[in-house]
Design a protein around this motif. Structure first.
Motif, mmCIF file in Angstrom:
data_model
loop_
_atom_site.group_PDB
_atom_site.id
_atom_site.type_symbol
_atom_site.label_atom_id
_atom_site.label_comp_id
_atom_site.label_asym_id
_atom_site.label_seq_id
_atom_site.Cartn_x
_atom_site.Cartn_y
_atom_site.Cartn_z
ATOM 1 N N ALA A 33 16.687 66.242 20.442
ATOM 2 C CA ALA A 33 17.696 66.315 19.379
ATOM 3 C C ALA A 33 18.502 65.026 19.337
ATOM 4 N N ALA A 34 18.771 64.457 20.512
ATOM 5 C CA ALA A 34 19.550 63.218 20.563
ATOM 6 C C ALA A 34 18.801 62.064 19.899
ATOM 7 N N SER A 35 17.463 62.003 20.110
ATOM 8 C CA SER A 35 16.690 60.895 19.536
ATOM 9 C C SER A 35 16.554 61.014 18.021
ATOM 10 N N LEU A 36 16.698 62.228 17.482
ATOM 11 C CA LEU A 36 16.570 62.452 16.046
ATOM 12 C C LEU A 36 17.913 62.517 15.327
ATOM 13 N N LYS A 37 18.976 62.566 16.090
ATOM 14 C CA LYS A 37 20.305 62.788 15.514
ATOM 15 C C LYS A 37 20.666 61.734 14.465
ATOM 16 N N GLU A 38 20.435 60.471 14.762
ATOM 17 C CA GLU A 38 20.836 59.401 13.848
ATOM 18 C C GLU A 38 20.061 59.481 12.535
ATOM 19 N N THR A 39 18.759 59.766 12.638
ATOM 20 C CA THR A 39 17.937 59.908 11.427
ATOM 21 C C THR A 39 18.452 61.038 10.551
ATOM 22 N N VAL A 40 18.705 62.188 11.152
ATOM 23 C CA VAL A 40 19.167 63.347 10.392
ATOM 24 C C VAL A 40 20.554 63.085 9.810
ATOM 25 N N VAL A 94 12.848 67.733 5.602
ATOM 26 C CA VAL A 94 14.154 68.392 5.697
ATOM 27 C C VAL A 94 15.014 68.103 4.477
ATOM 28 N N SER A 95 14.875 66.906 3.897
ATOM 29 C CA SER A 95 15.676 66.623 2.702
ATOM 30 C C SER A 95 15.304 67.571 1.576
ATOM 31 N N HIS A 96 14.025 67.882 1.446
ATOM 32 C CA HIS A 96 13.601 68.862 0.440
ATOM 33 C C HIS A 96 14.294 70.201 0.708
ATOM 34 N N GLU A 97 14.252 70.636 1.967
ATOM 35 C CA GLU A 97 14.836 71.940 2.300
ATOM 36 C C GLU A 97 16.335 71.971 2.010
ATOM 37 N N PHE A 98 17.031 70.909 2.376
ATOM 38 C CA PHE A 98 18.479 70.888 2.183
ATOM 39 C C PHE A 98 18.835 70.929 0.704
ATOM 40 N N PHE A 138 7.875 87.429 -9.458
ATOM 41 C CA PHE A 138 8.219 86.023 -9.301
ATOM 42 C C PHE A 138 8.720 85.431 -10.607
ATOM 43 N N SER A 139 9.654 84.530 -10.470
ATOM 44 C CA SER A 139 10.228 83.825 -11.606
ATOM 45 C C SER A 139 9.188 82.897 -12.235
ATOM 46 N N LYS A 140 9.408 82.575 -13.518
ATOM 47 C CA LYS A 140 8.560 81.618 -14.219
ATOM 48 C C LYS A 140 8.916 80.174 -13.883
ATOM 49 N N HIS A 141 9.944 79.983 -13.064
ATOM 50 C CA HIS A 141 10.538 78.655 -13.002
ATOM 51 C C HIS A 141 10.378 77.955 -11.658
ATOM 52 N N LEU A 142 9.145 78.020 -11.089
ATOM 53 C CA LEU A 142 8.880 77.228 -9.897
ATOM 54 C C LEU A 142 8.980 75.739 -10.184
ATOM 55 N N TRP A 143 8.840 75.336 -11.448
ATOM 56 C CA TRP A 143 9.061 73.924 -11.795
ATOM 57 C C TRP A 143 10.469 73.498 -11.392
ATOM 58 N N MET A 144 11.416 74.442 -11.409
ATOM 59 C CA MET A 144 12.793 74.127 -11.048
ATOM 60 C C MET A 144 13.041 74.350 -9.560
ATOM 61 N N TYR A 145 12.705 75.548 -9.046
ATOM 62 C CA TYR A 145 12.996 75.851 -7.637
ATOM 63 C C TYR A 145 12.354 74.840 -6.697
ATOM 64 N N GLU A 146 11.059 74.626 -6.851
ATOM 65 C CA GLU A 146 10.340 73.742 -5.950
ATOM 66 C C GLU A 146 10.168 72.347 -6.531
ATOM 67 N N GLY A 147 9.845 72.263 -7.840
ATOM 68 C CA GLY A 147 9.595 70.962 -8.446
ATOM 69 C C GLY A 147 10.827 70.079 -8.495
ATOM 70 N N VAL A 148 11.919 70.574 -9.049
ATOM 71 C CA VAL A 148 13.149 69.774 -9.137
ATOM 72 C C VAL A 148 13.681 69.464 -7.736
ATOM 73 N N THR A 149 13.558 70.434 -6.825
ATOM 74 C CA THR A 149 13.993 70.190 -5.447
ATOM 75 C C THR A 149 13.189 69.055 -4.817
ATOM 76 N N GLU A 150 11.862 69.072 -5.003
ATOM 77 C CA GLU A 150 11.025 67.994 -4.477
ATOM 78 C C GLU A 150 11.358 66.660 -5.156
ATOM 79 N N TYR A 151 11.656 66.712 -6.436
ATOM 80 C CA TYR A 151 12.041 65.495 -7.161
ATOM 81 C C TYR A 151 13.333 64.917 -6.593
ATOM 82 N N PHE A 152 14.330 65.760 -6.363
ATOM 83 C CA PHE A 152 15.574 65.286 -5.752
ATOM 84 C C PHE A 152 15.294 64.642 -4.396
ATOM 85 N N ALA A 153 14.423 65.281 -3.594
ATOM 86 C CA ALA A 153 14.128 64.763 -2.252
ATOM 87 C C ALA A 153 13.425 63.417 -2.308
#
Length: 630
Positions: A247-254, A321-325, A349-364
């Protein structure tokens, strides 16, 4: 490489939705919390005992379930498959008849006499690596691990629910050796150590079943770092079996990544705490092989190879992790009724995976260039990779129809496109918004407006979302949605790149050592158990310079035998090679071995890339700046 390895190696995925449940009645005599327990000190053969004490029922029969599907996975997990020795006991301690009605469901008659339920839970990591027990297997980050030194407690794999009681409180006792490190964002209400000091029982409280499924835990010999990013407490828990990473070695990256994300998001409401649970797989035959992450509202579980070097692991953590956040935007703050009232057994399921996953991936992807973590050229390379990846899937399929039917054929095989074309849909909407508003408005501001209108406790009506977005924005979005999201017309990306002075052109482009144009340059022979280079290797300058040819079998990589079982891990290492790195690969050509021992250099191919137009105008360049850094 076969499709199973391809998916496991290169799809960094799976995030969870924000959900709550409707409740129409309460079948209990009182409203005390459902009393549950997991005893990690009594594990035998990787099976953990679970006890469920719901209180006294006032109805004639009850149904108990473990989830068939969990939020964000968009696939069937059937966690009931991992339950053994299911027993119902009455108040005299006598066993009661139980009828198992399907893979995940048990019905108990004479429920007024039911005192408690007990059963054993197998870990999915172990089942996964032994070839499964039939049907689909949970993707590793959504699964469970029960080993002497580490317990990945995705609680949806241990604790189930009674049909009408999903809104009841849950009290959860977890008993484990006292020297175990334990992390969880669930409210800890007490801890009690045994008289001999060996074991400690920690008691948690969950407001409802959703909070059981939404708050994973990690127990065992792990290390933890806690730090603040603005006013968000970040808790990073890492299990590295051979202590390669910490965790210490990854702390700065995160920290750097999440600081940039928080800056990018601006005034979008955030969570006060965010947990990251990182399990690093050893790469052995019995190690988990599904690399990626599963998102929860305020945490994520990540599984990656332990063998990755520090730089490669840092890059993967940024991407994954950026995608998840970014899911704190959608679906946490913006989501439909399908998400809000999630049915774990028979979900819609919603029709809008373009938003839930697509827009999230785009932001990341976009935030990294916006906040200076990567150069514009690297951003363009990732976008081009998504364009190429989307073209290998069904590019002429309605995205809304695919999303709504994501568990069914032929749509489920297209799910990966939510991270390819879904992100590109977000990009096109962003460019349209920038063009219409003279650079002042983009898709992030649109998501903020939707978040202000709805928020985490108010779902939108699925069929009305696109109409609302068009009403909030510009008519040009109507045409785009009708043609390319609701409709099935492939997107001409040059139409959108031209608005910002770019174009897709051919020429010499930098590529990867194992993945080119979004696809692997290796194949697999399941009968022989070998991995070999495909014809595409002839277009990769690095391997051509080493004398490698199509059909050369890869025997070892840096001294490690390459097999179908460990291909996921070792090829991920090749994917992460960097110029200047010393490597050694033993190949076999027509029965004779030969060795490639060299220093890694950049590798190129002839292909398509995104580049600036020769006649790009100042107005187009200004709009590009607003798009990338506005």
């Amino acid at each position: 490489m076969n499709s199973r390895i391809y998916a496991a190696l290169f799809v960094a995925i799976l995030l969870a939705s924000c959900n709550s449940t409707k409740n129409t009645k309460n079948d209990l005599a009182t409203s005390l919390p459902i009393d549950t327990s997991i005893d990690l000190t009594a594990v035998v053969d990787d099976k953990a005992p679970v006890t469920i004490n719901p209180g006294r029922f006032i109805v004639e029969s009850v149904t108990y379930r473990l989830p068939r599907v969990v939020q964000g996975t968009y696939s069937v997990s059937d966690f009931g498959k991992y339950v053994d020795n299911f027993r119902a006991l009455n108040y005299k301690g006598e066993e009661m008849p139980v009828v198992k009605t399907d893979e995940n469901t048990w019905t108990i008659a004479n429920a007024k006499e039911l005192d408690k339920i007990t059963y054993l839970v197998n870990d999915t990591f172990d089942i996964e690596t032994k070839g499964g027990i039939g049907g689909e297997q949970p993707f590793s980050p959504s699964g469970t691990n029960i080993e002497p030194e580490n317990y990945v407690l995705n609680l949806h794999g241990f604790i189930g629910y009674f049909d009408s009681l999903k809104n009841n409180q849950y009290k959860l006792d977890i008993t484990a050796p006292s020297d175990f490190v334990r992390t969880s964002a669930l409210q800890n209400i007490s801890s009690k150590t045994s008289d001999d000091g060996k074991n400690t029982t920690t008691t948690y409280l969950a407001p409802r079943y959703f909070d059981i499924t939404d708050n994973p835990m990690m127990y065992g010999k792990l290390d933890v770092e806690e730090f603040l990013v603005g006013d968000i407490k970040i808790v990073l828990s890492v299990y590295s079996p051979n202590k390669v990473h910490s965790a210490a070695s990854l702390k700065e990256t995160v920290f750097k990544m999440m600081q940039a994300q928080k800056t990018y998001l601006g005034d979008i409401n955030t969570t006060p705490r965010y947990d990251i649970y990182l399990y690093l797989s050893e790469g052995k035959e019995d190690s988990p092989k599904g690399f990626g992450a599963l998102e929860h509202h305020t945490s994520t579980v990540v599984v990656l190879p332990e063998s990755m070097n520090e730089e490669a692991l840092a890059e993967s953590m940024i991407d994954v992790v950026s995608h998840e956040f970014f899911h704190i935007v959608t679906p946490l703050s913006v989501h439909s009724e399908d998400v809000h009232y999630f049915d774990y057994n028979n979900p819609t399921f919603s029709k809008h995976l373009w938003m839930y996953e697509g827009v999230t991936e785009y932001f990341a992807t976009l935030f990294q260039v916006s906040e200076g973590l990567v150069e514009e050229a690297e951003f363009s390379k990732k976008v081009m990779g998504k364009i190429q990846g989307s073209k290998r899937l069904n590019d002429a399929m309605s995205f809304t129809i695919m999303s709504e039917n994501v568990l069914k054929d032929p749509y489920k095989d297209q799910y990966y496109n939510v991270y390819q074309k879904g992100a590109l849909i977000g990009m096109c909407i962003d460019i349209l918004l920038r063009e219409e508003s003279n650079g002042n408005r983009g898709i992030l501001s649109l998501m903020k407006e939707l978040s202000n209108k709805y928020g985490k406790n108010k779902p939108f009506e699925d069929d009305k979302l696109i109409d609302e977005i068009v009403a909030m924005t510009y008519p040009s979005l109507r045409e785009f949605f009708d043609s390319h999201v609701i409709g099935d017309i492939p997107i001409n990306y040059n139409t959108f790149f031209e608005k910002v002075g770019l174009e897709i052109g051919g020429g010499k482009v930098e590529t990867n050592y194992i993945l080119m144009d979004g696809a692997p340059i290796v194949g697999g022979d399941p009968e022989k158990g070998t991995i070999f280079f495909s014809d595409k290797v002839s277009e990769n300058s690095f391997w051509v310079e080493q004398g490698v040819k199509p059909n050369d079998v890869i025997k070892t990589i840096d001294g490690k035998d390459l097999t179908m079982a460990n291909a996921n891990t070792l090829l991920q290492e090749v994917f992460s090679w960097k110029p200047g790195q010393e490597v050694e690969v033993i190949l076999n050509r027509e029965g004779e071995d030969f060795t490639v021992k060299t220093t890694v250099t950049k590798t190129y191919t002839t292909g398509k890339g995104i580049m600036e137009k020769a006649d790009a105008t100042d107005a187009q360049k200004t709009l590009r700046e607003a798009w990338l850094r506005g």
